[in-house]
Design a protein around this motif. Structure first.
Motif, short mmCIF file in Angstrom:
data_model
loop_
_atom_site.label_atom_id
_atom_site.label_comp_id
_atom_site.label_asym_id
_atom_site.label_seq_id
_atom_site.Cartn_x
_atom_site.Cartn_y
_atom_site.Cartn_z
N ARG A 231 -31.40 -56.41 -16.70
CA ARG A 231 -31.00 -55.48 -15.65
C ARG A 231 -32.10 -55.32 -14.60
N GLN B 292 -25.58 -56.13 -20.49
CA GLN B 292 -24.79 -55.16 -21.23
C GLN B 292 -25.06 -53.79 -20.62
N LYS C 90 -25.57 -49.97 -19.76
CA LYS C 90 -25.85 -48.78 -20.55
C LYS C 90 -24.91 -47.67 -20.10
N ARG C 91 -24.22 -47.03 -21.04
CA ARG C 91 -23.25 -46.02 -20.66
C ARG C 91 -23.51 -44.72 -21.42
N ASN C 92 -23.45 -43.63 -20.68
CA ASN C 92 -23.58 -42.33 -21.32
C ASN C 92 -22.29 -42.01 -22.07
N GLU D 102 -27.90 -41.78 -26.05
CA GLU D 102 -26.58 -42.12 -25.48
C GLU D 102 -25.94 -40.93 -24.76
#
Length: 352
Positions: free
Chosen positions: A123, A159, A161-163, A288
């Motif tokens: 990223r 990939q 990153k998602r909260n 997360e």
């Protein structure tokens, strides 16, 4: 008239031409006319003016940054400048300070990006590539280099990153904790939850941006200079009286509502992110979960309630102006990313 002088369109007029044109002063005889020389194009040296030395990497990057500073937001420019300077330092160490920027090729930039990838992540490498491409495009547009060599470098698959979205019980626990121990942080979160703002957009708000009488909120987003959103009654009921506050003061500061806060937007967002991090540590929440999780959670709740009484497209059409997404495609992608759109129970499909 040529015809009166004896010219014939059906005969050889060579001798007559010699007699007539050789007698006219300043006109050469046939066969002695000098060829017209074509004007030779001047040689252009990319990155230099005539007599000047080639532009070095450091000088070229500084020039490009001075242009970019006029077009980027402060928060964006800070990251942009940092990545540009890191590349500039790497290039100077590799080639020397006066190395002609026009000699940097795709292979060289790829080597730098591979080092970024090894040190950090795909990223970060992609972000560095995007910023360098923008810088090199500025250099190309200003005739410092022949072409933007970074354009041909592909991005790497990452990939994202998602909260994570909060479950109802956990949401009540987290909000209850903030209400008891950090009411200012909870109000900050309410703007994220009820107006669906990004944390950095909340940090940009000034007192003058809140129109309590007309129930309007005015903000600057990352895609538009100005945007208007409604303030729902559920949020108005939690706002303190701001009528006597200085309109130019920021709405949120570390000390409370309405005040001077002289630091960058990035630092402001980082401050509230860290303030929420303490809440997570006290409740034992993992990485997360974050401030974005509240936005995801409340949009999910809203969509599922709308979808109960409306077809999917109608529910999304009603949701679109509330969330502020620019297009239906953008909203649908967002809903998929946060798993807001789930199917009904399909157990009956397994019955034999």
């Amino acid at each position: 008239m040529l015809l009166e002088a004896g010219f014939s369109p059906y005969a050889d007029n060579t001798e007559l031409e010699g007699e007539l044109f050789s007698k006219k002063e300043g006109v050469p005889d046939k066969g002695t006319i000098a060829p017209i020389e074509k004007e030779r194009p001047q040689r252009v040296t990319i990155g230099t003016k005539e007599g000047d030395a080639p532009m070095g990497v450091t000088e070229a990057l500084e020039m490009a940054l001075s242009i970019k500073k006029r077009t980027l937001r402060e928060s964006t420019y800070i990251k942009f400048r940092s990545r540009a300077n890191r590349f500039g330092e790497w290039a100077v160490q590799r080639f020397g300070k006066g190395h002609n920027v026009a000699l940097l090729d795709k292979r060289t930039v790829m080597e730098y990006l591979n080092e970024v990838l090894q040190r950090t992540s795909a990223r970060n490498r992609n972000n560095a590539r995007a910023d360098l491409s923008s810088l090199f495009q500025t250099l190309e547009d200003n005739d410092i280099i022949a072409r933007n060599v970074v354009k041909g470098i592909p991005q790497l698959r990452t990939q994202p990153k998602r909260n994570k979205t909060y479950a109802p019980d956990l949401l009540a626990k987290v909000e209850g904790h903030m209400g008891k121990n950090d009411p200012l942080l909870l109000l900050f979160v309410r703007f994220v939850s009820y107006c669906f703002l990004r944390p950095i957009e909340v940090c940009r708000l000034r007192v003058r941006d809140i129109d309590v009488r007309d129930k309007k909120l005015y903000l600057r987003t990352k895609t538009k200079l100005d945007k208007t959103k409604i303030i729902p009654d559920i949020l108005l009921g939690e706002l303190p009286d701001i009528s006597a506050m200085d309109p130019e003061h920021f709405l949120f500061t570390p000390e409370g509502i309405g005040g001077v806060w002289d630091t960058s937007e990035e630092n402001k967002r980082g401050y509230f992110t860290n303030r929420f991090k303490r809440v997570k540590e006290e409740l034992g929440l993992g990485k997360e979960y974050g401030l974005y999780s509240f936005r995801h959670t409340y949009i999910t709740q809203l969509y599922r309630k709308l979808a109960k009484d409306n077809p999917s497209f109608v529910a999304k059409s009603k949701l679109l102006p509330i969330t502020g997404h620019s297009t239906m495609d953008a909203l649908e992608k967002y809903l998929r990313d946060i798993d807001a759109e789930l199917p009904d129970d399909y157990s009956h499909l397994f019955e034999r």
